[in-house]
Design a protein around this motif. Structure first.
Motif, PDB file in Angstrom:
ATOM      1  N   GLU A  64      -6.555  -0.964   9.683  1.00 53.47           N
ATOM      2  CA  GLU A  64      -5.290  -0.509   9.082  1.00 53.47           C
ATOM      3  C   GLU A  64      -5.182  -1.202   7.717  1.00 53.47           C
ATOM      4  OE1 GLU A  64      -2.704   1.766   9.615  1.00 53.47           O
ATOM      5  OE2 GLU A  64      -2.451   0.884   7.625  1.00 53.47           O
ATOM      6  N   TYR A  65      -5.585  -0.452   6.667  1.00 53.82           N
ATOM      7  CA  TYR A  65      -5.732  -1.068   5.350  1.00 53.82           C
ATOM      8  C   TYR A  65      -4.431  -1.564   4.724  1.00 53.82           C
ATOM      9  CZ  TYR A  65     -10.345   1.054   5.812  1.00 53.82           C
ATOM     10  OH  TYR A  65     -11.587   1.428   6.280  1.00 53.82           O
ATOM     11  N   SER A  66      -3.310  -1.121   5.280  1.00 57.31           N
ATOM     12  CA  SER A  66      -2.042  -1.604   4.713  1.00 57.31           C
ATOM     13  C   SER A  66      -1.621  -2.928   5.368  1.00 57.31           C
ATOM     14  CB  SER A  66      -0.940  -0.554   4.898  1.00 57.31           C
ATOM     15  OG  SER A  66      -0.749  -0.336   6.277  1.00 57.31           O
ATOM     16  N   THR A  74       0.860  -1.191   0.000  1.00 58.50           N
ATOM     17  CA  THR A  74       0.000   0.000   0.000  1.00 58.50           C
ATOM     18  C   THR A  74       0.895   1.239   0.000  1.00 58.50           C
ATOM     19  OG1 THR A  74      -1.504  -1.294   1.369  1.00 58.50           O
ATOM     20  CG2 THR A  74      -1.950   1.070   1.211  1.00 58.50           C
ATOM     21  N   CYS A 107      -2.821   6.020  -0.501  1.00 59.27           N
ATOM     22  CA  CYS A 107      -4.026   5.472   0.159  1.00 59.27           C
ATOM     23  C   CYS A 107      -4.774   6.589   0.897  1.00 59.27           C
ATOM     24  CB  CYS A 107      -3.617   4.368   1.147  1.00 59.27           C
ATOM     25  SG  CYS A 107      -4.986   3.739   2.129  1.00 59.27           S
ATOM     26  N   SER A 145      -7.554   5.827   2.701  1.00 56.04           N
ATOM     27  CA  SER A 145      -8.318   5.111   3.728  1.00 56.04           C
ATOM     28  C   SER A 145      -9.825   5.058   3.436  1.00 56.04           C
ATOM     29  CB  SER A 145      -8.095   5.740   5.105  1.00 56.04           C
ATOM     30  OG  SER A 145      -6.740   5.632   5.447  1.00 56.04           O
ATOM     31  N   GLY A 165     -11.353   2.397   2.317  1.00 57.16           N
ATOM     32  CA  GLY A 165     -11.837   1.083   2.746  1.00 57.16           C
ATOM     33  C   GLY A 165     -12.377   0.197   1.634  1.00 57.16           C
TER      34      GLY A 165
END
Ligand SMILES: Cc1cc2nc3c(=O)[nH]c(=O)nc-3n(C[C@H](O)[C@H](O)[C@H](O)COP(=O)(O)O)c2cc1C
Length: 261
Positions: A208-210, A185, A189, A191, A193
């Protein structure tokens, strides 16, 4: 023979979904959809009856049906239910995926009446089957649907169903252990989602999308293709090598869908 038409498909990057919808649209005006792409949609078992026809759609992963879907299919059952089997592949080969699908569904109480292999943009790169299924593929998928409807109209009893041959070998192509090609990521990004919400295996952390669970990620590339800012990409050397090998060896001549009926 009048049947309730159902679509049962797994489609992280939506190419399989387009094909099964096009085929289904020419068999009936009222189809029921079971999109089993997201984890939540695979929590329940599904039983089909004699009154159903199920169009099954899966992408080809390593010449087979995706392992997680093979696993989920244990929860699907039929009772002399007619089935139409489709596999969508990214311009390398579909190898044994259709045969595997046929064996699984025959063992679960289904009677396959037709099958097809279609092309979809490769999950790894748009340089293989880029933009497919395109308009021509969709027309072929609709024609496939019409051919299934014609076959269905001639069936009064399951004893009328003629066997058909499909390509593939048993034992199936061996699934090689994955090399954990998980997405990275970048700081693009925002965020939003989208990645976590569309991940078919729940591998992306919602806080925590990464943070991606490499034991869950199947490198389906849903997050890479959907990220609105292009923040997700796969940087693994194995992925770059595989993509280059695919482009070099399988992009030259346009492949066409194959229908077995
Ligand atoms: C892990 C993985 C393995 C794949 N293996 C193959 C393959 O063996 N042969 C092939 O032609 N395409 C292969 N593909 C490409 C997909 O079959 C193709 O892109 C398909 O259209 C994806 O379907 P979807 O859009 O419904 O997710 C693979 C894709 C992934 C993610």
């Amino acid at each position: 023979m009048k049947k309730q038409v159902n679509l049962l498909y797994f489609s992280p990057t939506c190419t399989t979904e387009k094909v099964v919808k096009a085929a289904g649209s020419k068999i009936s005006d009222s189809v029921k959809e079971y999109n089993i792409t997201l984890p939540k949609s695979r929590e329940n078992s599904i039983s089909f009856s004699k009154d159903d026809l199920v169009i099954v759609g899966v992408p080809v992963y390593s010449g087979r049906i995706p392992a997680l879907i093979e696993d989920y299919f244990k929860n699907i059952s039929g009772n002399d239910t007619l089935a139409v089997l489709t596999a969508v592949y990214g311009h390398r080969e579909y190898d044994d995926a259709l045969l595997e699908l046929k064996h699984i569904f025959e063992n679960k109480g289904f009677i396959p009446i037709a099958a097809a292999a279609f092309l979809g943009e490769h999950s790894f790169t748009d340089k293989l089957a880029g933009g497919r299924p395109d308009n021509d593929d969709i027309k072929i998928a609709e024609g496939f649907g019409k051919a299934v409807k014609d076959k269905l109209d001639k069936i009064n009893d399951i004893s009328d169903i003629s066997p058909f041959n499909i390509k593939g070998n048993f034992p199936y192509r061996e699934r090689k252990p994955g090399s954990h090609m998980i997405p990275s990521t970048s700081n693009e990004c925002v965020s939003c989602g989208v990645c976590a919400n569309s991940c078919p295996t729940g591998a992306i952390d919602f806080d925590e999308y990464s943070n991606i669970n490499e034991n869950k990620c199947v490198t389906c590339c849903s997050c890479v293709k959907r990220c609105p800012t292009g923040a997700k990409s796969i940087q693994a050397e194995a992925y770059k090598k595989a993509s280059a090998w695919l482009i070099e060896n399988f992009s030259a001549v346009r492949k066409e869908p194959e229908i077995f009926i």
